[in-house]
Design a protein around this motif. Structure first.
Motif, PDB file in Angstrom:
ATOM      1  N   ASP A   4     -32.190  34.979 -16.840  1.00 57.92           N
ATOM      2  CA  ASP A   4     -32.099  34.956 -15.376  1.00 57.92           C
ATOM      3  C   ASP A   4     -32.843  36.133 -14.742  1.00 57.92           C
ATOM      4  N   GLY A   5     -33.419  37.013 -15.585  1.00 53.76           N
ATOM      5  CA  GLY A   5     -34.179  38.152 -15.080  1.00 53.76           C
ATOM      6  C   GLY A   5     -33.314  39.348 -14.719  1.00 53.76           C
ATOM      7  N   ILE A   6     -32.034  39.268 -14.981  1.00 56.48           N
ATOM      8  CA  ILE A   6     -31.102  40.337 -14.640  1.00 56.48           C
ATOM      9  C   ILE A   6     -30.819  41.175 -15.881  1.00 56.48           C
ATOM     10  N   THR A   7     -30.688  42.487 -15.687  1.00 59.95           N
ATOM     11  CA  THR A   7     -30.395  43.398 -16.779  1.00 59.95           C
ATOM     12  C   THR A   7     -28.890  43.562 -16.928  1.00 59.95           C
ATOM     13  N   ASN A  10     -24.586  31.626 -11.853  1.00 64.90           N
ATOM     14  CA  ASN A  10     -23.943  30.412 -12.344  1.00 64.90           C
ATOM     15  C   ASN A  10     -24.944  29.281 -12.594  1.00 64.90           C
ATOM     16  N   ILE A  11     -26.219  29.602 -12.645  1.00 61.07           N
ATOM     17  CA  ILE A  11     -27.254  28.612 -12.949  1.00 61.07           C
ATOM     18  C   ILE A  11     -27.459  28.581 -14.458  1.00 61.07           C
ATOM     19  N   THR A  12     -27.684  27.389 -15.011  1.00 63.52           N
ATOM     20  CA  THR A  12     -27.906  27.244 -16.444  1.00 63.52           C
ATOM     21  C   THR A  12     -29.142  28.049 -16.851  1.00 63.52           C
ATOM     22  N   LEU A  13     -28.980  28.840 -17.909  1.00 64.25           N
ATOM     23  CA  LEU A  13     -30.075  29.670 -18.405  1.00 64.25           C
ATOM     24  C   LEU A  13     -31.042  28.824 -19.227  1.00 64.25           C
ATOM     25  N   ALA A  14     -32.324  29.125 -19.132  1.00 62.68           N
ATOM     26  CA  ALA A  14     -33.346  28.401 -19.888  1.00 62.68           C
ATOM     27  C   ALA A  14     -33.185  28.636 -21.386  1.00 62.68           C
ATOM     28  N   ASN A  15     -32.661  29.813 -21.749  1.00 58.12           N
ATOM     29  CA  ASN A  15     -32.429  30.146 -23.150  1.00 58.12           C
ATOM     30  C   ASN A  15     -31.415  31.288 -23.208  1.00 58.12           C
ATOM     31  N   ARG A  16     -31.033  31.652 -24.413  1.00 58.72           N
ATOM     32  CA  ARG A  16     -30.056  32.729 -24.590  1.00 58.72           C
ATOM     33  C   ARG A  16     -30.703  33.981 -25.170  1.00 58.72           C
ATOM     34  N   GLU A  17     -32.014  34.071 -25.056  1.00 63.05           N
ATOM     35  CA  GLU A  17     -32.728  35.237 -25.574  1.00 63.05           C
ATOM     36  C   GLU A  17     -32.449  36.462 -24.716  1.00 63.05           C
ATOM     37  N   LEU A  18     -32.335  37.606 -25.376  1.00 62.36           N
ATOM     38  CA  LEU A  18     -32.142  38.882 -24.702  1.00 62.36           C
ATOM     39  C   LEU A  18     -33.270  39.807 -25.113  1.00 62.36           C
ATOM     40  N   HIS A  19     -33.855  40.481 -24.131  1.00 57.75           N
ATOM     41  CA  HIS A  19     -34.973  41.376 -24.399  1.00 57.75           C
ATOM     42  C   HIS A  19     -34.608  42.779 -23.937  1.00 57.75           C
ATOM     43  N   PRO A  20     -34.873  43.788 -24.772  1.00 56.32           N
ATOM     44  CA  PRO A  20     -34.562  45.159 -24.378  1.00 56.32           C
ATOM     45  C   PRO A  20     -35.254  45.533 -23.071  1.00 56.32           C
ATOM     46  N   LEU A  39     -25.385  51.424 -17.965  1.00 62.63           N
ATOM     47  CA  LEU A  39     -25.952  50.717 -19.110  1.00 62.63           C
ATOM     48  C   LEU A  39     -26.230  51.676 -20.260  1.00 62.63           C
ATOM     49  N   ARG A  40     -25.896  51.253 -21.463  1.00 60.27           N
ATOM     50  CA  ARG A  40     -26.190  52.040 -22.671  1.00 60.27           C
ATOM     51  C   ARG A  40     -27.237  51.328 -23.517  1.00 60.27           C
ATOM     52  N   ASP A  41     -27.149  50.002 -23.553  1.00 64.50           N
ATOM     53  CA  ASP A  41     -28.085  49.175 -24.315  1.00 64.50           C
ATOM     54  C   ASP A  41     -28.544  48.043 -23.393  1.00 64.50           C
ATOM     55  N   PRO A  42     -29.404  48.375 -22.402  1.00 58.48           N
ATOM     56  CA  PRO A  42     -29.790  47.382 -21.403  1.00 58.48           C
ATOM     57  C   PRO A  42     -30.723  46.301 -21.956  1.00 58.48           C
ATOM     58  N   VAL A  43     -30.383  45.064 -21.632  1.00 60.10           N
ATOM     59  CA  VAL A  43     -31.209  43.920 -22.017  1.00 60.10           C
ATOM     60  C   VAL A  43     -31.385  43.010 -20.812  1.00 60.10           C
ATOM     61  N   VAL A  44     -32.509  42.295 -20.809  1.00 58.16           N
ATOM     62  CA  VAL A  44     -32.788  41.334 -19.745  1.00 58.16           C
ATOM     63  C   VAL A  44     -32.518  39.936 -20.296  1.00 58.16           C
ATOM     64  N   LEU A  71     -28.101  50.153  -9.631  1.00 57.15           N
ATOM     65  CA  LEU A  71     -29.090  49.437 -10.425  1.00 57.15           C
ATOM     66  C   LEU A  71     -28.999  49.777 -11.903  1.00 57.15           C
ATOM     67  N   LEU A  72     -28.437  50.918 -12.224  1.00 49.91           N
ATOM     68  CA  LEU A  72     -28.332  51.348 -13.614  1.00 49.91           C
ATOM     69  C   LEU A  72     -26.974  50.999 -14.223  1.00 49.91           C
ATOM     70  N   CYS A  73     -26.228  50.160 -13.527  1.00 47.50           N
ATOM     71  CA  CYS A  73     -24.927  49.709 -14.025  1.00 47.50           C
ATOM     72  C   CYS A  73     -24.990  48.222 -14.347  1.00 47.50           C
ATOM     73  N   CYS A  74     -24.237  47.836 -15.353  1.00 47.17           N
ATOM     74  CA  CYS A  74     -24.159  46.431 -15.734  1.00 47.17           C
ATOM     75  C   CYS A  74     -23.393  45.661 -14.656  1.00 47.17           C
ATOM     76  N   PRO A  75     -23.911  44.529 -14.204  1.00 51.14           N
ATOM     77  CA  PRO A  75     -23.199  43.756 -13.188  1.00 51.14           C
ATOM     78  C   PRO A  75     -21.921  43.101 -13.714  1.00 51.14           C
ATOM     79  N   ILE A  76     -21.737  43.067 -15.030  1.00 50.39           N
ATOM     80  CA  ILE A  76     -20.510  42.509 -15.603  1.00 50.39           C
ATOM     81  C   ILE A  76     -19.450  43.595 -15.736  1.00 50.39           C
ATOM     82  N   THR A  77     -19.815  44.710 -16.366  1.00 49.01           N
ATOM     83  CA  THR A  77     -18.832  45.769 -16.646  1.00 49.01           C
ATOM     84  C   THR A  77     -18.735  46.803 -15.532  1.00 49.01           C
TER      85      THR A  77
END
Length: 83
Positions: free
Chosen positions: A38-41, A61-71, A30-35, A20-26
């Protein structure tokens, strides 16, 4: 003295927390976690790179409502406490 089943449970829980503390991409801690929307960090750098060329979630793969990132301060604090 801890019983074997307690130790096994603790190890399984630790594995789940570390995932849970790892980025699902890399797949790195996580060092600079953002949500994302899609609700995923994610790791900020990884999701920013993804969003530069996509408008979808890298996980669903669902279209995101926006491209905002929140810490994600909770995840950041957990990682800092565990490290």
């Amino acid at each position: 003295m801890l019983c074997l089943s307690c130790c096994c449970f603790a190890l399984q829980t630790l594995d789940q927390v570390s995932e849970l503390l790892c980025c699902p991409i890399t797949h790195e801690v996580l060092r600079d976690p953002v949500v994302a929307a899609d609700g995923i960090t994610y790791e900020r750098r990884a999701i920013t790179e993804w969003l530069a060329t996509h408008d979808t979630s890298p996980m669903t793969n669902i279209t995101l409502a926006n491209r905002e990132l929140h810490p994600n301060n909770l995840v950041r604090t957990l990682i800092e406490e565990l490290m």
